[in-house]
Design a protein around this motif. Structure first.
Motif: not given
Ligand code: SF4
Length: 362
Positions: A37-42, A83-95, A121-124
């Motif tokens: 999961w972590v790798s797919e988000i990164m 890495l940019g697109y920091y919402s990815r990190a915040r969402n991962l943390h919330r998830a 999302g559907r891809y992840t």
């Protein structure tokens, strides 16, 4: 619907190619849903070689979902810096917090539960279910889209949503019940290393035979080139305000672009303004105090996906007044040596680096 023999040939050729040609990636050695999961988000919007050191550092600091869920957001964002697109990190943390609270700390293994998690999302969901749980669920990222468009000469007929739907259906039809995770990874790997956007390496491609675009000699027509919107250029003035060996920084509002990150105050220059006039106006608006500009420290050019920024940075020794910063989450006076503890957007991080490299305080 593709004939069964065509699907089987593609699956067989691609899986045996993957068995010998797949690249070694740290998350591929685990098989566990959390690192996958972590790798797919990164990996969203970021290349493998950039992701690897971030992934390794992340897994060292947050080896489990529980550890991630317990961590402070500032620490999580610091691990994402660059890495940019920091919402990815915040969402991962919330998830992670939600998985601990609602799923006993175990990554859910159903599509309906996964899709409800922030940032999934559907891809992840498809990637986690197929790679970690061996379920025949499709994935569709930029690489897979390109391979499918060429393999089956699929083109958008002016209705992007219909094309996207068709691509998902095709990906779904192709994914086998045996080794679905390997198959999905093989499609992505083929797109990343062989079926390249420009100059695909058709001569060494395992799908050369069934590939319709290759057979027709029309590889360059698929997928249709994207109509690119021109990149916007913006000019920003920023202030390094110093007082008694400390620097003023402020945290961006949690909601919105680069939310929760720290920055030096300043803002966009209006066409009729000089860089200095822009800075004085911005600081008055943001902090409610006048400033004195001592000198220009540097000019930084940085490209984001949608725009190109020229950042003019000025040294402003503290004058006087009472700061009333209302547009930020919080603000602080920070010692130079502590600046590294905060997470800054890329262009601001370069100011920090330059200040720390100078080794002298302003
Ligand atoms: S034959 Fe060429 S165009 Fe077709 S899938 Fe392989 S690399 Fe891509």
């Amino acid at each position: 619907m593709k004939p069964t023999s065509v699907k089987r040939n593609i699956q067989k050729a691609l899986l045996s190619w993957f068995d010998t040609e797949q690249r070694d990636m740290p998350w591929r050695r685990t098989g566990h849903p959390y690192p996958i999961w972590v790798s797919e988000i990164m990996l969203q919007q970021t290349q493998v070689k950039t992701v690897i050191p971030y992934f390794e550092r992340w897994m060292k600091s947050f080896p489990t979902l529980q550890k991630l869920a317990r961590s402070h957001e500032e620490t999580v964002l610091k691990h994402w810096e660059g890495l940019g697109y920091y919402s990815r990190a915040r969402n991962l943390h919330r998830a992670a917090k939600l998985v601990v609270k609602e799923h006993n700390g175990k990554v859910p293994n159903t599509y309906d539960s996964l899709i409800k998690l922030p940032g999934v999302g559907r891809y992840t969901a498809g990637a986690i279910l197929s790679i970690a749980f061996d379920q025949p669920v499709p994935v569709l990222d930029g690489n897979v889209k390109r391979v499918l468009s060429r393999l089956f000469v699929m083109q958008s007929n002016g209705v992007p949503s219909a094309h996207e739907k068709h691509l998902w259906e095709t990906s779904s039809e192709l994914v086998p019940t045996q080794r679905p995770g390997d198959f999905n990874q093989a499609m992505m790997e083929l797109g990343a290393t062989v079926c390249l956007p420009k100059k695909p390496l058709c001569l060494i491609c395992p799908l050369q035979k069934p590939c319709e675009a290759q057979q027709r000699g029309e590889v360059d027509k698929f997928p249709a080139p994207k109509v690119r919107t021109p990149t916007k250029k913006i000019e920003v003035s920023a202030a390094v305000i110093t007082r008694g060996g400390k620097v003023y920084i402020q945290q961006r509002p949690h909601s919105g672009l680069m939310g929760g990150l720290w920055e030096f105050p300043g803002g966009k220059r209006k066409p009729e303004e000089t860089e200095e006039a822009c800075l004085k106006r911005e600081i008055k608006e943001e902090l409610g105090v006048p400033i004195t500009i001592s000198k220009k420290l540097m000019t930084i050019k940085h490209s984001y996906t949608q725009f190109r920024v020229t950042l003019n940075v000025f040294w402003c020794p503290w004058k006087s007044g009472r700061i009333r910063a209302t547009q930020c989450e919080q603000w602080k006076w920070v010692k130079y040596e502590d600046l590294n503890q905060y997470t800054f957007p890329a262009a601001n991080a370069r100011i920090v680096k330059s200040l720390l490299n100078k080794g002298e305080k302003l």
